[in-house]
Design a protein around this motif. Sequence first.
Motif, PDB file in Angstrom:
ATOM      1  N   UNK A   1       0.807  -1.217   0.000  1.00  0.00           N
ATOM      2  CA  UNK A   1       0.000   0.000   0.000  1.00  0.00           C
ATOM      3  C   UNK A   1       0.851   1.282   0.000  1.00  0.00           C
ATOM      4  N   UNK A   2       1.841   1.425   0.895  1.00  0.00           N
ATOM      5  CA  UNK A   2       2.688   2.635   0.817  1.00  0.00           C
ATOM      6  C   UNK A   2       3.422   2.752  -0.525  1.00  0.00           C
ATOM      7  N   UNK A   3       3.826   1.602  -1.091  1.00  0.00           N
ATOM      8  CA  UNK A   3       4.517   1.635  -2.389  1.00  0.00           C
ATOM      9  C   UNK A   3       3.583   2.120  -3.488  1.00  0.00           C
ATOM     10  N   UNK A   4       2.309   1.677  -3.439  1.00  0.00           N
ATOM     11  CA  UNK A   4       1.340   2.133  -4.435  1.00  0.00           C
ATOM     12  C   UNK A   4       1.158   3.648  -4.374  1.00  0.00           C
ATOM     13  N   UNK A   5       1.126   4.195  -3.160  1.00  0.00           N
ATOM     14  CA  UNK A   5       0.975   5.640  -3.007  1.00  0.00           C
ATOM     15  C   UNK A   5       2.155   6.361  -3.644  1.00  0.00           C
ATOM     16  N   UNK A   6       3.356   5.884  -3.369  1.00  0.00           N
ATOM     17  CA  UNK A   6       4.559   6.543  -3.893  1.00  0.00           C
ATOM     18  C   UNK A   6       4.664   6.433  -5.410  1.00  0.00           C
ATOM     19  N   UNK A   7       4.131   5.358  -5.978  1.00  0.00           N
ATOM     20  CA  UNK A   7       4.213   5.190  -7.435  1.00  0.00           C
ATOM     21  C   UNK A   7       3.066   5.863  -8.182  1.00  0.00           C
ATOM     22  N   UNK A   8       1.988   6.215  -7.471  1.00  0.00           N
ATOM     23  CA  UNK A   8       0.797   6.741  -8.137  1.00  0.00           C
ATOM     24  C   UNK A   8       1.032   8.144  -8.686  1.00  0.00           C
ATOM     25  N   UNK A   9       0.417   8.436  -9.809  1.00  0.00           N
ATOM     26  CA  UNK A   9       0.467   9.775 -10.395  1.00  0.00           C
ATOM     27  C   UNK A   9      -0.783  10.576 -10.041  1.00  0.00           C
ATOM     28  N   UNK A  10      -1.837   9.892  -9.586  1.00  0.00           N
ATOM     29  CA  UNK A  10      -3.068  10.569  -9.179  1.00  0.00           C
ATOM     30  C   UNK A  10      -3.741   9.740  -8.080  1.00  0.00           C
ATOM     31  N   UNK A  11      -4.730  10.336  -7.431  1.00  0.00           N
ATOM     32  CA  UNK A  11      -5.428   9.666  -6.334  1.00  0.00           C
ATOM     33  C   UNK A  11      -6.204   8.467  -6.857  1.00  0.00           C
ATOM     34  N   UNK A  12      -6.093   7.346  -6.140  1.00  0.00           N
ATOM     35  CA  UNK A  12      -6.776   6.113  -6.500  1.00  0.00           C
ATOM     36  C   UNK A  12      -7.816   5.811  -5.412  1.00  0.00           C
ATOM     37  N   UNK A  13      -9.060   5.453  -5.777  1.00  0.00           N
ATOM     38  CA  UNK A  13     -10.071   5.115  -4.761  1.00  0.00           C
ATOM     39  C   UNK A  13      -9.602   4.019  -3.799  1.00  0.00           C
ATOM     40  N   UNK A  14      -8.684   3.169  -4.248  1.00  0.00           N
ATOM     41  CA  UNK A  14      -8.134   2.116  -3.383  1.00  0.00           C
ATOM     42  C   UNK A  14      -7.436   2.702  -2.162  1.00  0.00           C
TER      43      UNK A  14
END
Length: 200
Positions: free
Chosen positions: A157-170
């Motif tokens: 989960x923290x890795x997904x946040x750092x890799x995301x380019x925009x907010x994800x509902x997840x």
Amino acid sequence: IMAYFFIVQIITSFSFSRVGFDIANDIYRGDFANFMLKPINYIAMRMAHEMSKNIFRMTLGIVIFGTLLVIFFGGIPFTSWKIPLALLALVLAYFVNVFLVCIIALSAFWIINAKRLLFIYFGILTIFSGMTVPIDLFPPAWMRIIQLLPFPYIFYFPARILQAESWDPFFTQGFLLQFAYSLGLGALTWFMYHRGVRRF
């Protein structure tokens, strides 16, 4: 996947908890009695001691793997909301992991060898937390089940946040489950600790 692997190495250096072995050893050797005489919260003391080490480890991880991220991938996508949320996710990830580890370690009050259970836990954590590969690579049915467990909210989960380019509902679901697991596992840790002290 390589960028994900570098990011997870940084996250692991902070969120991974080894405190269970210290707790189990204190109970087995009887050293736990020394801490009962001191005006401190034993679990909080162990967590604070470990967190100071983990902050140092994460600093080294940022220097080493952050440099590799910049060299090979040009860094990570930057947005203003990402850093504070990633830090919050990291802290909650540590709490989820350390409480799980503490619960297993505190079973040393009742069983002969809690260390074996810790090794089993670390094996499960390695597979289902996204520590080695993103859980996105699991079949969809498996992924839906795994996302309800506490493990992916420690590293994936923290890795997904750092890799995301925009907010994800997840992310909303992720933070809600991180808070819920932190509170629930923290309460269970408190309960087991006080029951274990009476047994000790």
